[in-house]
Design an enzyme around this catalytic site. Structure first.
Site, PDB file in Angstrom:
ATOM      1  NE  ARG A 120      21.333  93.907 -26.258  1.00  0.00           N
ATOM      2  CZ  ARG A 120      21.075  93.444 -27.598  1.00  0.00           C
ATOM      3  NH1 ARG A 120      20.276  92.337 -27.867  1.00  0.00           N
ATOM      4  NH2 ARG A 120      21.676  94.229 -28.300  1.00  0.00           N
TER       5      ARG A 120
ATOM      6  CE  LYS B 230      30.725  91.466  -5.002  1.00  0.00           C
ATOM      7  NZ  LYS B 230      31.640  91.868  -4.152  1.00  0.00           N
TER       8      LYS B 230
ATOM      9  CD  GLU C   3      37.435  83.622   1.034  1.00  0.00           C
ATOM     10  OE1 GLU C   3      36.583  84.309   1.859  1.00  0.00           O
ATOM     11  OE2 GLU C   3      38.141  84.099   0.318  1.00  0.00           O
TER      12      GLU C   3
ATOM     13  CE  LYS D 212      28.817  85.445  -1.486  1.00  0.00           C
ATOM     14  NZ  LYS D 212      29.819  85.449  -2.505  1.00  0.00           N
TER      15      LYS D 212
ATOM     16  CD  GLU E 266      30.817  94.922  -1.873  1.00  0.00           C
ATOM     17  OE1 GLU E 266      30.670  93.715  -2.640  1.00  0.00           O
ATOM     18  OE2 GLU E 266      31.648  95.423  -1.475  1.00  0.00           O
TER      19      GLU E 266
ATOM     20  NE  ARG F 182      27.740  90.200  -2.462  1.00  0.00           N
ATOM     21  CZ  ARG F 182      27.554  89.666  -3.622  1.00  0.00           C
ATOM     22  NH1 ARG F 182      26.312  89.982  -4.043  1.00  0.00           N
ATOM     23  NH2 ARG F 182      28.188  88.695  -4.221  1.00  0.00           N
TER      24      ARG F 182
ATOM     25  CG  ASN G 121      35.219  92.939   0.933  1.00  0.00           C
ATOM     26  OD1 ASN G 121      35.190  91.910   0.253  1.00  0.00           O
ATOM     27  ND2 ASN G 121      34.340  94.020   0.437  1.00  0.00           N
TER      28      ASN G 121
ATOM     29  CG  HIS H  90      38.679  89.489   1.264  1.00  0.00           C
ATOM     30  ND1 HIS H  90      38.242  88.677   2.482  1.00  0.00           N
ATOM     31  CD2 HIS H  90      38.458  88.841   0.449  1.00  0.00           C
ATOM     32  CE1 HIS H  90      37.857  87.484   1.854  1.00  0.00           C
ATOM     33  NE2 HIS H  90      38.018  87.672   0.531  1.00  0.00           N
TER      34      HIS H  90
ATOM     35  CG  HIS I 199      44.246  93.887  -2.206  1.00  0.00           C
ATOM     36  ND1 HIS I 199      43.698  93.464  -3.272  1.00  0.00           N
ATOM     37  CD2 HIS I 199      45.075  94.736  -2.492  1.00  0.00           C
ATOM     38  CE1 HIS I 199      44.144  94.158  -4.445  1.00  0.00           C
ATOM     39  NE2 HIS I 199      44.830  95.020  -4.047  1.00  0.00           N
TER      40      HIS I 199
ATOM     41  CG  HIS J  43      41.501  84.835  -2.397  1.00  0.00           C
ATOM     42  ND1 HIS J  43      41.649  86.305  -2.507  1.00  0.00           N
ATOM     43  CD2 HIS J  43      40.323  84.555  -1.871  1.00  0.00           C
ATOM     44  CE1 HIS J  43      40.682  86.753  -1.911  1.00  0.00           C
ATOM     45  NE2 HIS J  43      39.810  85.732  -1.671  1.00  0.00           N
TER      46      HIS J  43
HETATM   47  N1  LIG Z   1      32.435  85.632  -7.810  1.00  0.00           N
HETATM   48  C1  LIG Z   1      32.670  85.924  -6.388  1.00  0.00           C
HETATM   49  O1  LIG Z   1      31.810  86.322  -5.636  1.00  0.00           O
HETATM   50  C2  LIG Z   1      34.001  85.425  -5.835  1.00  0.00           C
HETATM   51  C3  LIG Z   1      34.326  85.261  -4.404  1.00  0.00           C
HETATM   52  C4  LIG Z   1      35.395  84.787  -4.333  1.00  0.00           C
HETATM   53  C5  LIG Z   1      36.434  84.380  -4.948  1.00  0.00           C
HETATM   54  N2  LIG Z   1      36.167  84.602  -6.309  1.00  0.00           N
HETATM   55  C6  LIG Z   1      37.168  84.273  -7.411  1.00  0.00           C
HETATM   56  O2  LIG Z   1      37.198  82.698  -7.624  1.00  0.00           O
HETATM   57  C7  LIG Z   1      38.833  82.608  -7.927  1.00  0.00           C
HETATM   58  C8  LIG Z   1      39.489  81.487  -7.010  1.00  0.00           C
HETATM   59  O3  LIG Z   1      38.624  80.391  -6.893  1.00  0.00           O
HETATM   60  P1  LIG Z   1      39.079  78.900  -6.597  1.00  0.00           P
HETATM   61  O4  LIG Z   1      40.174  79.104  -5.590  1.00  0.00           O
HETATM   62  O5  LIG Z   1      38.356  77.858  -6.730  1.00  0.00           O
HETATM   63  O6  LIG Z   1      40.341  78.760  -7.872  1.00  0.00           O
HETATM   64  P2  LIG Z   1      40.569  78.014  -9.301  1.00  0.00           P
HETATM   65  O7  LIG Z   1      39.201  77.793 -10.032  1.00  0.00           O
HETATM   66  O8  LIG Z   1      41.680  78.457  -9.740  1.00  0.00           O
HETATM   67  O9  LIG Z   1      40.835  76.561  -8.705  1.00  0.00           O
HETATM   68  C9  LIG Z   1      41.881  76.174  -7.967  1.00  0.00           C
HETATM   69  C10 LIG Z   1      42.663  74.832  -8.498  1.00  0.00           C
HETATM   70  O10 LIG Z   1      41.954  73.713  -8.076  1.00  0.00           O
HETATM   71  C11 LIG Z   1      41.772  72.865  -9.277  1.00  0.00           C
HETATM   72  N3  LIG Z   1      40.464  72.124  -9.181  1.00  0.00           N
HETATM   73  C12 LIG Z   1      39.032  72.777  -8.908  1.00  0.00           C
HETATM   74  N4  LIG Z   1      38.088  71.936  -8.409  1.00  0.00           N
HETATM   75  C13 LIG Z   1      38.858  70.715  -8.274  1.00  0.00           C
HETATM   76  C14 LIG Z   1      38.730  69.279  -8.028  1.00  0.00           C
HETATM   77  N5  LIG Z   1      37.281  68.912  -7.563  1.00  0.00           N
HETATM   78  N6  LIG Z   1      39.585  68.589  -8.078  1.00  0.00           N
HETATM   79  C15 LIG Z   1      40.757  68.852  -8.374  1.00  0.00           C
HETATM   80  N7  LIG Z   1      41.195  69.912  -8.710  1.00  0.00           N
HETATM   81  C16 LIG Z   1      40.310  70.986  -8.745  1.00  0.00           C
HETATM   82  C17 LIG Z   1      41.491  73.915 -10.423  1.00  0.00           C
HETATM   83  O11 LIG Z   1      41.491  73.598 -11.702  1.00  0.00           O
HETATM   84  C18 LIG Z   1      42.520  75.127  -9.809  1.00  0.00           C
HETATM   85  O12 LIG Z   1      43.731  74.338 -10.385  1.00  0.00           O
HETATM   86  C19 LIG Z   1      39.666  83.822  -7.964  1.00  0.00           C
HETATM   87  O13 LIG Z   1      39.705  84.119  -9.384  1.00  0.00           O
HETATM   88  C20 LIG Z   1      38.636  84.867  -7.378  1.00  0.00           C
HETATM   89  O14 LIG Z   1      38.666  86.185  -7.809  1.00  0.00           O
HETATM   90  C21 LIG Z   1      35.107  85.015  -6.721  1.00  0.00           C
HETATM   91 ZN   LIG Z   2      37.739  85.991  -0.530  1.00  0.00          ZN
END
Ligand SMILES: NC(=O)c1ccc[n+]([C@@H]2O[C@H](COP(=O)([O-])OP(=O)(O)OC[C@H]3O[C@@H](n4cnc5c(N)ncnc54)[C@H](O)[C@@H]3O)[C@@H](O)[C@H]2O)c1
Ligand SMILES: [Zn+2]
Length: 367
Positions: free
Chosen positions: A121, A143, A185, A227, A237, A242, A246, A249, A253, A267
């Site tokens: 939990r 999130k 971003e 942020k 949100e 918040r 987007n 986005h 999307h 993305h």
């Molecule tokens: N929770 C939230 O508020 C929020 C906001 C925006 C995005 N997201 C989520 O985040 C995700 C995307 O995140 P991302 O772009 O970091 O993707 P990711 O975690 O897949 O990382 C991108 C790539 O970079 C590699 N990587 C990461 N750090 C590295 C480093 N220092 N050196 C070498 N390689 C490295 C990873 O292994 C991966 O292959 C999506 O799933 C999205 O939905 C969440």
């Molecule tokens: Zn985004």
């Protein structure tokens, strides 16, 4: 060291930003988490290039860790990996007072955060984001989510971390295309409500992309501050504040859906093109000046990001793209709220936009 607090009452936490902080993780984390043990979860890429630094940083404070290493990539935000991770954590006898550390990009942060939210939990969770996108966006705000066949991020929880440690030098091993996706971003925060920061991006964006450590540290701190303020004002949100995050986005999307949520368009790349589209759509409605829309377009292009349908590799019709938008989870009561802009740094939520107008605009954007 820059320390930014997210003031959320008993869920308040600090975000510490400093080059080289990963190598001092034991001292920095140990100070904030005196009770409990640590478990590190990472992905295969980050395990190779950044985990050794964390391991050494923890060992210097007599903390030893044996990481849980998951496959890299969006596919890891799944029921299957959530079940495997939860079972691994339980098998290690994790208690609520222990600390699960997410070392990686947004995929690891989202999945590990969700596992921490539901494990017994809710147990403590620390973010050490290693992608630019995770450092400026996903690691802050609480999130957490996984994807299902019905769509992205549809199963999740709000679960704030207890601490976020950001070392900009982890970006030295991040592929350049991923740096660009995260940078979209960063630019977003300027476009939402900080014209001065957008002007800073125009001047310093190319240096940031090329690896300039000062530019990276400055942009990360400015983004995290923006942020954190937004999250503090609207944690779940509900007030609309918040929702401004987007920006780009909804258009983005549609582009991601059209390219099958694949490596064809990351993305952040979709968000870049989506922000340019949101500004040009605003200009087409005389809500924003054509000059501001042009500045946005030019800046994104200058750092190699896509700023239109063609550059994003999208050739679908306006109707098809609007069809994708309608599947977006933010659709409410038959209308889709759009984040539009009256100018750079003047974004707002508009619930009066006709989807037929958006489709016609997108058809005009096709070359
Ligand atoms: N929770 C939230 O508020 C929020 C906001 C925006 C995005 N997201 C989520 O985040 C995700 C995307 O995140 P991302 O772009 O970091 O993707 P990711 O975690 O897949 O990382 C991108 C790539 O970079 C590699 N990587 C990461 N750090 C590295 C480093 N220092 N050196 C070498 N390689 C490295 C990873 O292994 C991966 O292959 C999506 O799933 C999205 O939905 C969440
Ligand atoms: Zn985004």
């Amino acid at each position: 060291m820059t320390v930014i607090n997210v003031p959320l009452g008993e869920r308040s936490y600090d975000i510490a930003i400093e080059a080289g902080s990963l190598d001092r993780a034991g001292e920095l984390i140990g100070n904030r988490a005196r009770n409990g043990r640590f478990v590190v979860v990472t992905d295969m890429n980050v395990a190779e290039v950044q985990f050794p630094r964390l391991k050494a940083g923890l060992r210097a404070s007599d903390i030893s860790v044996d990481p849980i290493v998951l496959p890299a990539g969006e596919g890891t935000k799944s029921w299957e990996q959530l079940a495997r991770l939860s079972d691994s954590l339980l098998a290690r006898g994790i208690e609520r007072s222990d600390h699960v550390i997410a070392l990686g990009g947004g995929v690891i942060g989202d999945l590990v955060g969700f596992a921490a939210a539901i494990l017994k939990r809710g147990c403590n969770f620390i973010q050490i984001p290693t992608s630019l996108l995770a450092q400026v966006d996903s690691s802050v705000g609480g999130k957490t989510a996984i994807n299902t066949t019905a769509g992205k991020n549809l199963i999740g929880a709000f679960h704030q971390p207890s601490f976020v440690l950001i070392d900009p030098t982890t970006l030295d091993t991040l592929p350049k295309r991923e740096v660009g996706a995260g940078y979209a971003e960063v630019v977003k925060y300027g476009l939402i409500d900080d014209a001065d920061f957008f002007a800073w991006c125009e001047t310093n964006g190319p240096a940031l992309m090329a690896g300039d450590p000062d530019a990276r540290a400055y942009a990360i701190a400015a983004s995290v501050k923006a942020k954190a303020e937004t999250v503090a004002a609207d944690e779940r949100e509900t007030s609309g504040r918040r929702a401004l995050l987007n920006l780009g986005h909804t258009f983005g999307h549609a582009l991601e859906a059209d390219t099958g949520f694949s490596d064809k368009l990351l993305h952040g790349e979709a968000v870049a093109a989506g922000m340019a589209l949101a500004f040009r759509f605003s200009a087409s409605k005389d809500i924003c000046s054509a000059y501001d829309a042009q500045r946005v377009t030019e800046h994104l292009k200058s750092v190699g990001l896509p700023a239109g349908l063609d550059e994003a590799g999208v050739h679908a019709s306006g109707d098809a793209l609007v069809g994708h938008m309608m599947h977006d989870k933010k659709m409410a009561g038959g209308t889709l709220p759009f984040i539009l802009a009256r100018g750079i740094g003047q974004s707002y939520l508009d619930k009066t936009i006709s989807l037929a107008d958006v489709a016609a605009f997108l058809d005009r954007e096709r070359t």
